[in-house]
Design an enzyme around this catalytic site. Structure first.
Site: not given
Ligand SMILES: [Zn+2]
Length: 1020
Positions: A291, A425-426, A429, A460-461
């Site tokens: 991304e 941060g992360a 996927n 969040h992820e």
């Molecule tokens: Zn995000």
């Protein structure tokens, strides 16, 4: 994606281009293909005639066209990372010595006759050369040329001239085979793309970047596969196939591409990374970060979020490595070259290319079953004991989301993996979420604040697995649908799932910072046109994330009915599951479930389609309250006005009832002004109850005075969020020029009675900003007075703080803010305590514990001593626990010794001792100090090209770097310098929104200083 945010230091920021017209996207395949509108025929105006810059990748080579020599040549070219195509141009230049042959010596002493002969000879040589040059390289090979080479001696133009791909072809599935070679840091790959034709077309255009395509075959419906020519247009990272016959709507086709590439040395694409294990050995791994625009660097693909497809991934590896991908492993097969092949199940869902992921390396998991989904947390083997917390938090959050969205996580497994070298941060996927180590690993003894970081990134992820992965924005202009939602859900879910983490203060602070950014003229609308790679990168900013989350909170708080917001998003997720959406789809879903027929679209589009937010001004006459709204626009140019209006759900409380949610009254302000009545006995009004709305309020002189008096009497008449919002708002109004700084100080008089975290941290942050500006302007007497002011007003609170372990997150936040300020201002009490703790820590060989929330202040103090700085550097070199290591690094970068500052900046760029991923953190820390901010600015100018090699133009890392380096300038000389430097960059970054933001910020700083220096001298 989760950006790596530095607490209380959110940087970022414009440019609005109109988007080109999109092609029709939906086609009824049942109709006669001739009946529906065909894809616009190749309009000569539309074609980019760039025959020299479009590179011919693959010439049509028949299967028997190669002899053995050529095959050898091809495989060695592949090894060298050269494309097969380049070889044919190499042939050409082999024959070109003719063109550079020196003229015959006999011409050196010319007679008229020899001149004529020479000229004739030259003309003949030149024409022969031209003939040879324009003949394809194969003319003189054994096999000769194929027909099409003879008939088209000039490379055809690239058939597409736009940034976005045409919509005439839709990919259905990808079959990827990858051969990463971690010894040589390169890979080969083969991609088979099955597609359907949506509109009649003579071309296929897709993305590919830095891939050397060696072979391409194409197969239409049940026909034979045949070799095809691939054209490449590098500036747009596109490749294309041209067909002489039209492909017809409804036909299926398969494109197979073989290619080779180097593993990337930056943080995107298929990149290599290394770390040193506990025995001091260098270990290598390869991971992906796609991304927003980097899947094309790992495999040729239709790299836009709306082109969803299925993926079948196979990776060949050495037996001592392991691999992971989005899906569970289906099988492992030994290959005859000593390698083994891991094949993953085909994705059970259609997904966007930016969500594909694969990893090769050595990682160990801890796992757990959660509602029939295998959840695993992976780390490098020696950090396995730091994974338990993440596994527990992820499991709880997965349960929460499965339940909250009423849609189960659709894959059979969910991996979370900590990558030693990772920039963001992360990254969410699907089924394989990648993290920075700091965002996933916590030790058993880690402080709750560190756990808060990990839990919020996981929250969040995980939210993205629904918002983003299941339902995806159609294009990057609506990135906020992904990021605003995931950010909102991260705070919302944690309040329920892990209330002990006290996430509310952080969310409040984040909303204040989003207001500060959005007040600038350089800000942009939440949904905004995006037409270049840089503009895509720039969408990853506080508007998409924090403003997005803030307006969702405002909406949720203003909807009548308890579950209405939730019902609306469940409806949205179900309706668009597996599809792509835009902002209106979300508002329509919320409107559909509205119980009181609230028109959510009407209200919310005023918040997503225009930049900025409103300033609501209150005026009162007896029982009549008048509210007026205007754009809260910080601008150094007094002539700038906008006529923007918002549909504002204004909330308010009064001295009659001010704390409980039931006290809250709602008034919708849609027009320029509106009135409502309150009992005449009401002494004061506080608008924007608990700061859930995205606006700033000006109460007028009387209104502010009433609130000030109320707080001076008893701080607990308002919630702590309301107190913090008064502090934030009055500083913002001072910056806007609406209240004098004297009023700010008057309000702050109550602060010595304040005990809650958010008002104190907000006040400290605001005062610290001004302190920094004064410091950098070298206003020494004012700096000294500001220091006295802060120590006087916050001194008793500072003195009350202990240096032992503290369990409450909120108290940790309060304590670390107070003590970092106190020690930063050289408060003797504070620095002595910190030094003592550091000594104890070093003497115990780093086995004694410094409470997690105090580590930063202790390391900062240690780094100021010539003796302790090298000790800290040594500790840094040996530390393995990433969260602690970063605090040491911030400490090291906070030194005021100029030589050490220069060293650390260089070390961060070099990337050996200090990982390059930490460079934005190093720069932002150095910039805070007086000794380093000018060095940092020089460093950025000198190393700009290397910086944008590491971090893409427009990316969050670059935004952070620009903001930290320039946001403390407040003089004309610095403004000229910054302007001069960035305008010299041209395509290397001068168009960035963050550059506009930097210039605006300096102008505003300058104006504020000019206006307020005298007030400060008088009142501080
Ligand atoms: Zn995000």
């Amino acid at each position: 994606m989760s950006l790596f945010l530095y607490r209380a230091n959110l940087p970022r920021n414009m440019i609005e281009n109109s988007m080109f017209e999109e092609e029709p996207d939906v086609v009824d395949l049942a109709k006669d293909s001739a009946a529906f509108p065909t894809f616009p025929a190749l309009d000569p105006d539309e074609v980019a005639y760039e025959p020299r810059s479009s590179r011919l990748l693959v010439r049509g080579l028949g299967e028997n066209d190669m002899d053995e020599d050529e095959e050898d040549c091809e495989s060695s070219a592949r090894l060298l990372g050269m494309s097969f195509m380049n070889r044919s141009s190499a042939h050409r230049s082999n024959s070109s010595p003719y063109t550079r042959q020196a003229p015959p010596r006999s011409c050196s002493r010319p007679s008229a006759r020899t001149m004529v002969v020479c000229v004739l000879f030259l003309v003949i040589v030149a024409s022969m050369t031209m003939v040879l040059y324009f003949l394809p390289g194969c003319t003189f090979t054994k096999t000769g040329c194929r027909k099409e080479n003879k008939t088209t001696p000039i490379e055809p133009p690239f058939p597409w001239s736009q940034f976005r791909l045409p919509h005439s072809i839709r990919p259905l599935s990808y079959d990827l085979t990858l051969n990463p070679d971690l010894d040589n840091m390169n890979f080969t790959g083969s991609t088979v793309i099955k597609m359907v034709v949506l509109h009649n077309t003579k071309r296929i255009v897709l993305h590919s970047a830095n891939l050397n395509i060696s072979k391409a075959t194409f197969k239409l419906d049940d026909g034979e596969a045949s070799d095809v020519t691939v054209l490449e247009y590098k500036p747009r990272q596109q490749i294309a196939l041209n067909f002489s016959e039209e492909l017809k709507a409804g036909q299926y086709c398969v494109l197979t591409l073989d290619y080779s590439a180097n593993l990337s040395h930056t943080y995107d694409g298929f990149y290599n990374s290394s770390y040193t294990d506990k025995d001091g050995n260098k270990r290598v791994l390869a991971a992906t970060q796609f991304e927003p625009l980097s899947a094309r660097k790992a495999f040729p693909c239709f790299d836009e979020p709306a082109f969803k497809a299925t993926f079948l991934i196979k990776i060949n590896r050495k037996p001592d490595y392991m691999t992971l991908s989005n899906m569970p492993k289906a099988k492992t097969t030994p290959l005859n070259n000593g390698l083994v092949q891991d094949e993953f199940e085909m994705t059970s869902v259609n997904m966007s290319t930016y969500l594909v992921a694969f990893i090769v390396g050595n990682f160990t998991p801890v796992s757990k079953n959660v509602s029939e989904i295998l959840v695993s947390v992976y780390s490098v083997p020696e950090k396995k004991e730091h994974t338990d917390y993440a596994l527990d938090a992820a499991s709880k959050l997965l349960d929460f989301y499965n339940d909250f969205f009423e849609i189960n996580f659709p894959l059979k497994k969910l991996d979370l993996i900590a990558i030693p070298d990772f920039l963001a941060g992360a990254m969410e996927n699907w089924g394989l979420i990648t993290f920075r180590e700091t965002s996933l690993l916590v030790g058993k003894q880690s402080s709750p604040l560190e756990k808060q970081v990990v839990a919020s990134v996981i929250a969040h992820e995980l939210a993205h697995q629904w918002f983003g992965n299941l339902v995806t924005m159609s294009w990057w202009n609506d990135l906020w649908l992904n990021e605003g939602f995931a950010t909102y859900m991260q705070y919302m879910s944690l309040q329920t799932v892990l209330p002990q983490l006290d996430i509310g203060n952080l969310f409040l602070a984040v909303r204040f910072r989003a207001l500060d950014k959005d007040a600038l003229n350089s800000s942009h609308a939440v949904s905004t046109a995006v037409n270049s790679p840089e503009q895509v990168e720039e969408m990853f900013d506080s508007v998409s994330y924090e403003k997005g989350a803030s307006i969702l909170l405002m909406l949720n708080a203003s909807l009548s009915g308890d579950q209405q917001f939730r019902k609306g998003i469940i409806q949205y997720l179900k309706q668009f599951s597996g599809l792509n959406t835009d902002t209106n789809d979300l508002w329509n879903s919320l409107t559909q479930v509205s119980t009181q027929h609230q028109n959510v679209s009407e209200m919310m589009s005023s918040w997503t389609s225009q930049k900025g937010f409103p300033l609501v001004t209150v005026s009162r006459k007896g029982d009549q309250v008048t509210l007026t709204q205007e754009h809260f626009l910080l601008t150094s140019d007094n002539a700038t006005h906008t006529s923007s209006l918002w549909n504002i759900p204004v909330t308010y409380v009064s001295d009659n009832c001010s704390l409980a949610p039931e006290c809250r009254q709602l008034f919708t302000l849609k027009t320029k002004s509106g009135t409502f009545k309150v009992p005449e006995s009401v002494k004061w009004l506080k608008l924007n109850y608990r700061n859930t709305g995205f606006y700033i309020v000006h109460y007028g002189d009387d209104g502010w005075a009433a609130l000030r008096d109320a707080l001076a009497n008893d701080v607990s008449v308002l919630t702590h969020e309301d107190r913090a919002s008064l502090i934030h708002n009055i500083f913002a109004l001072s910056r806007l020029g609406r209240v004098s700084f004297r009023h700010v100080l008057n309000l702050l008089n109550y602060i010595s009675n304040e005990t809650e975290t958010s008002p104190v941290t907000e006040a400290l942050l605001q005062l610290n900003k001004i302190y920094q500006l004064l410091d950098k302007r070298q206003e020494y007497s004012l700096v000294a007075r500001m220091k006295t002011y802060i120590l006087h007003h916050f001194g008793s609170l500072m003195d009350k703080q202990t240096w032992e372990e503290q369990e409450s997150v909120s108290k940790q936040e309060l304590r670390s803010a107070l003590l970092e300020t106190a020690c930063g201002l050289d408060d003797e009490n504070c620095t002595q305590q910190a030094k003592a703790l550091f000594k104890q820590y070093v003497d115990s060989n780093a086995t004694s514990r410094i409470p997690g929330d105090l580590q930063q202040v202790v390391f900062n103090v240690a780094a100021q001593s010539a003796e302790d700085w090298p000790t800290l550097l040594n500790l840094y070199g040996h530390a393995t626990y990433d969260a602690e290591k970063r605090k040491m690094l911030r400490g090291l970068a906070s030194t005021q010794d100029a030589r050490k500052i220069v060293w650390i900046l260089k070390a961060g760029l070099k990337g050996n001792l200090i990982q390059t991923q930490e460079l934005p953190l190093v720069i932002s820390t150095v910039c805070k100090g007086f000794a380093g901010y000018l060095f940092a600015w020089d460093f950025i100018q000198e190393n700009w090209d290397r910086l944008i090699e590491k971090f893409p133009v427009g990316s969050f890392a670059i935004q952070t770097i620009i903001n930290s380096a320039t946001s403390q300038f407040s003089t004309q000389a610095h403004l000229d310098q910054v302007q001069g430097f960035f305008s010299s960059l041209k395509e290397r970054g001068s168009q960035m929104r963050s550059v506009q933001e930097a210039l605006e910020t300096i102008r505003l700083n300058k104006r504020w200083m000019e206006k307020n220096l005298r007030t400060l001298q008088k009142w501080l």
